[in-house]
Design a protein around this motif. Structure first.
Motif, PDB file in Angstrom:
ATOM      1  N   ARG A 279       0.855  -1.095  -0.029  1.00 55.35           N
ATOM      2  CA  ARG A 279      -0.057   0.158   0.082  1.00 55.35           C
ATOM      3  C   ARG A 279       0.798   1.248  -0.092  1.00 55.35           C
ATOM      4  N   GLN A 280       2.039   1.198   0.761  1.00 60.96           N
ATOM      5  CA  GLN A 280       2.837   2.576   0.741  1.00 60.96           C
ATOM      6  C   GLN A 280       3.748   2.634  -0.371  1.00 60.96           C
ATOM      7  N   THR A 281       3.623   1.538  -1.559  1.00 57.43           N
ATOM      8  CA  THR A 281       4.361   1.945  -2.799  1.00 57.43           C
ATOM      9  C   THR A 281       4.020   3.009  -3.273  1.00 57.43           C
ATOM     10  N   PHE A 282       2.632   3.416  -3.393  1.00 55.97           N
ATOM     11  CA  PHE A 282       2.294   4.679  -4.071  1.00 55.97           C
ATOM     12  C   PHE A 282       2.380   5.961  -3.307  1.00 55.97           C
TER      13      PHE A 282
ATOM     14  N   ARG B 102       7.411   2.243 -12.153  1.00 49.82           N
ATOM     15  CA  ARG B 102       6.610   0.915 -12.464  1.00 49.82           C
ATOM     16  C   ARG B 102       7.030  -0.262 -11.853  1.00 49.82           C
ATOM     17  N   TRP B 103       8.229  -0.542 -12.006  1.00 54.05           N
ATOM     18  CA  TRP B 103       8.796  -1.943 -11.307  1.00 54.05           C
ATOM     19  C   TRP B 103       8.771  -1.994  -9.888  1.00 54.05           C
TER      20      TRP B 103
ATOM     21  N   PHE C  60       6.179  -1.412  -8.466  1.00 56.24           N
ATOM     22  CA  PHE C  60       4.648  -1.941  -7.780  1.00 56.24           C
ATOM     23  C   PHE C  60       5.104  -3.495  -8.297  1.00 56.24           C
ATOM     24  N   VAL C  61       5.710  -3.835  -9.247  1.00 55.32           N
ATOM     25  CA  VAL C  61       5.919  -5.334  -9.527  1.00 55.32           C
ATOM     26  C   VAL C  61       6.678  -5.780  -8.434  1.00 55.32           C
ATOM     27  N   PHE C  62       7.833  -5.316  -7.964  1.00 56.87           N
ATOM     28  CA  PHE C  62       8.516  -5.871  -6.915  1.00 56.87           C
ATOM     29  C   PHE C  62       7.663  -5.926  -5.663  1.00 56.87           C
ATOM     30  N   SER C  63       6.821  -5.062  -5.147  1.00 60.28           N
ATOM     31  CA  SER C  63       6.388  -5.271  -3.818  1.00 60.28           C
ATOM     32  C   SER C  63       5.015  -6.414  -4.037  1.00 60.28           C
ATOM     33  N   GLY C  64       4.664  -6.301  -5.442  1.00 58.66           N
ATOM     34  CA  GLY C  64       3.445  -7.352  -5.472  1.00 58.66           C
ATOM     35  C   GLY C  64       3.775  -8.714  -5.425  1.00 58.66           C
ATOM     36  N   MET C  65       4.924  -9.105  -5.940  1.00 60.95           N
ATOM     37  CA  MET C  65       5.718 -10.409  -5.912  1.00 60.95           C
ATOM     38  C   MET C  65       5.800 -10.880  -4.464  1.00 60.95           C
ATOM     39  N   LEU C  66       6.083  -9.996  -3.711  1.00 63.58           N
ATOM     40  CA  LEU C  66       6.232 -10.575  -2.250  1.00 63.58           C
ATOM     41  C   LEU C  66       5.140 -11.391  -1.526  1.00 63.58           C
TER      42      LEU C  66
ATOM     43  N   THR D 213      -0.910  -2.177 -10.936  1.00 66.16           N
ATOM     44  CA  THR D 213      -0.816  -0.783 -10.652  1.00 66.16           C
ATOM     45  C   THR D 213       0.221  -0.233 -11.489  1.00 66.16           C
ATOM     46  N   GLY D 214       1.248  -1.053 -11.629  1.00 69.23           N
ATOM     47  CA  GLY D 214       2.598  -0.383 -12.464  1.00 69.23           C
ATOM     48  C   GLY D 214       2.089  -0.120 -13.768  1.00 69.23           C
ATOM     49  N   PHE D 215       0.897  -0.574 -14.090  1.00 69.81           N
ATOM     50  CA  PHE D 215       0.585  -0.308 -15.699  1.00 69.81           C
ATOM     51  C   PHE D 215      -0.520   0.926 -15.750  1.00 69.81           C
TER      52      PHE D 215
END
Length: 439
Positions: free
Chosen positions: A42-45, A180-181, A183-189, A108-110
């Motif tokens: 959630r904090q990525t944004f 954008r990457w 969001f990908v990183f935090s999503g994969m966790l 979200t990265g897109f």
């Protein structure tokens, strides 16, 4: 003459007392990591908001709509997610939630517009709102009352650790690879955590690795006679008439906006009012989250100590809330001081106090209600907290565009006083003398 000479005497040793196992602590530390990942997602944004706002030319009001979209769906999912968890169980419910929020965070990265950010943040809140009702339900199932506040402090401290890690790591990923990457990183966790969760967590009555001694310890500290006989609409009608429910609901509705303010607006505040670059945000924005982490354990450990010393469970919780209001007031002058490091220090003190208060607020449902409705009560309080936080977020956006951050800091300092008053006026224990004494 020795009558025993030439005979062998049997030496009888008393049976060794087996120590209870520690499976429950493996469970709660797994919940801690789900909360860490939840907050990184959630904090990525929020951490990237200064960069994204510049690229898309966002006003503070538009930024508030994006942040508020998450809070609205998150609020309703606390309620609906609690009902869902009570229906399907903690293991399945949290697994589904983590898969959902991880996929959405990657997508979200897109995002390419304000509307797409709003849509993805709304969907993110749907998944992430399940985490706290699920963790609270697991603690109610797996811990005796005297250990619950520490267990809640452990999993809830994941929010501070996750916020701090996001502030530290996400900017560097964005600088190196592009935002954008991140969001990908935090999503994969979340997918890494999922494998661990399915291995560690099973219901207490059929867990393959829990010992009989640990089960006995857990059951001995729980009130066995306390059960909810009502189902369906009758259960809801009863809960909505219960003053303890409203004490918890109002308490959280008036305190959670403080957390949302600091979590969502701190990076933007440091950029707007203090001139921080993204690199400098990475260096300093994690510190208040560390202070909040200390607050989680301060409240949890002190209330647990008080209960072991004979203070009633509910009295220990509510008085910790009252004392925690004092450091929260330190946030009020932080917007006025000229030295940025003093301002950050005051914010740290405020978040330390807030986290201590929050740990007590999250523990109260499992102290006051049967296990089968703990997630529902927690979800109802989360709905109120999320809607209150969303309203506060919208107001902050409008206030900052027109005036400054000062009024928001003032409100964030005073709200806990009203919240604590609600606890003292409404909360009344309904438990047996043994449970209320923490036995």
């Amino acid at each position: 003459m020795n009558p025993f000479k030439g005979t062998q005497q049997a030496i009888v040793h008393p049976p060794r007392k087996s120590k209870p196992g520690r499976t429950r602590w493996w469970v709660v530390w797994t919940l801690f990591f789900s909360t860490v990942i939840n907050y990184i997602s959630r904090q990525t944004f929020s951490v990237l908001a200064p960069l994204i706002s510049t690229q898309f030319h966002l006003s503070h009001a538009e930024l508030a709509r994006i942040l508020g979209a998450f809070q609205i769906s998150y609020a309703f999912t606390w309620l609906l997610g609690g009902i869902f968890l009570d229906a399907v169980g903690t293991r399945i419910g949290l697994a589904v939630a983590v898969v959902w929020w991880s996929l959405v965070n990657i997508l979200t990265g897109f995002a390419t517009s304000v509307f797409s950010f709003i849509a993805f943040r709304f969907m993110l809140g749907i998944g992430e709102g399940v985490n706290w009702p699920g963790a609270s339900k697991a603690v109610a199932e797996w811990f005796p009352s005297q250990e619950r506040s520490v267990a809640v402090a452990i999993f809830d401290s994941g929010s501070s650790v996750g916020g701090a890690l996001a502030a530290l790591v996400i900017p560097w990923i964005a600088i190196a690879l592009g935002w954008r990457w991140s969001f990908v990183f935090s999503g994969m966790l979340g997918f890494v955590w999922l494998a661990v969760w399915l291995h560690v967590y099973h219901p207490l009555d059929r867990h393959p690795r829990v010992t009989k001694e640990e089960v006995a310890l857990i059951y001995a500290g729980q009130e066995k006679a306390l059960r909810s006989e009502r189902k369906g609409i009758l259960r809801w009608r009863h809960l909505l008439k219960d003053r303890n429910v409203w004490g918890i609901v109002l308490g959280r509705a008036l305190t959670d906006p403080i957390w949302w303010f600091y979590v969502f607006w701190l990076p933007q505040y440091l950029s707007d009012a203090r001139g921080f670059s993204l690199k400098r945000i990475a260096l300093f924005a994690w510190v208040p989250f560390f202070a909040a982490d200390l607050g989680n354990f301060t409240g949890g450990l002190i209330s647990g100590y008080c209960i072991r010393r004979g203070v009633s469970v509910i009295r220990a919780r509510t008085w910790i809330c009252a004392v925690s209001c004092l450091p929260i007031l330190a946030g009020i002058p932080s917007a006025r001081v000229h030295n940025v490091y003093i301002a950050l220090g005051l914010i740290c003190v405020a978040l330390w106090g807030y986290a201590s208060w929050s740990t007590m607020g999250l523990t109260l449902p499992s102290d006051l209600f049967p296990q089968e409705v703990v997630a529902t009560v927690t979800g109802l309080s989360g709905l109120a907290a999320g809607l209150g936080g969303a309203a506060f977020t919208f107001v902050v956006g409008l206030t900052v565009d027109r005036y400054s951050y000062g009024p928001a800091f003032l409100a964030a300092g005073l709200l806990p006083l009203a919240a604590t008053a609600c606890l003292f006026l409404l909360i009344r224990p309904k438990l047996s003398p043994q449970r209320e004494a923490g036995q």
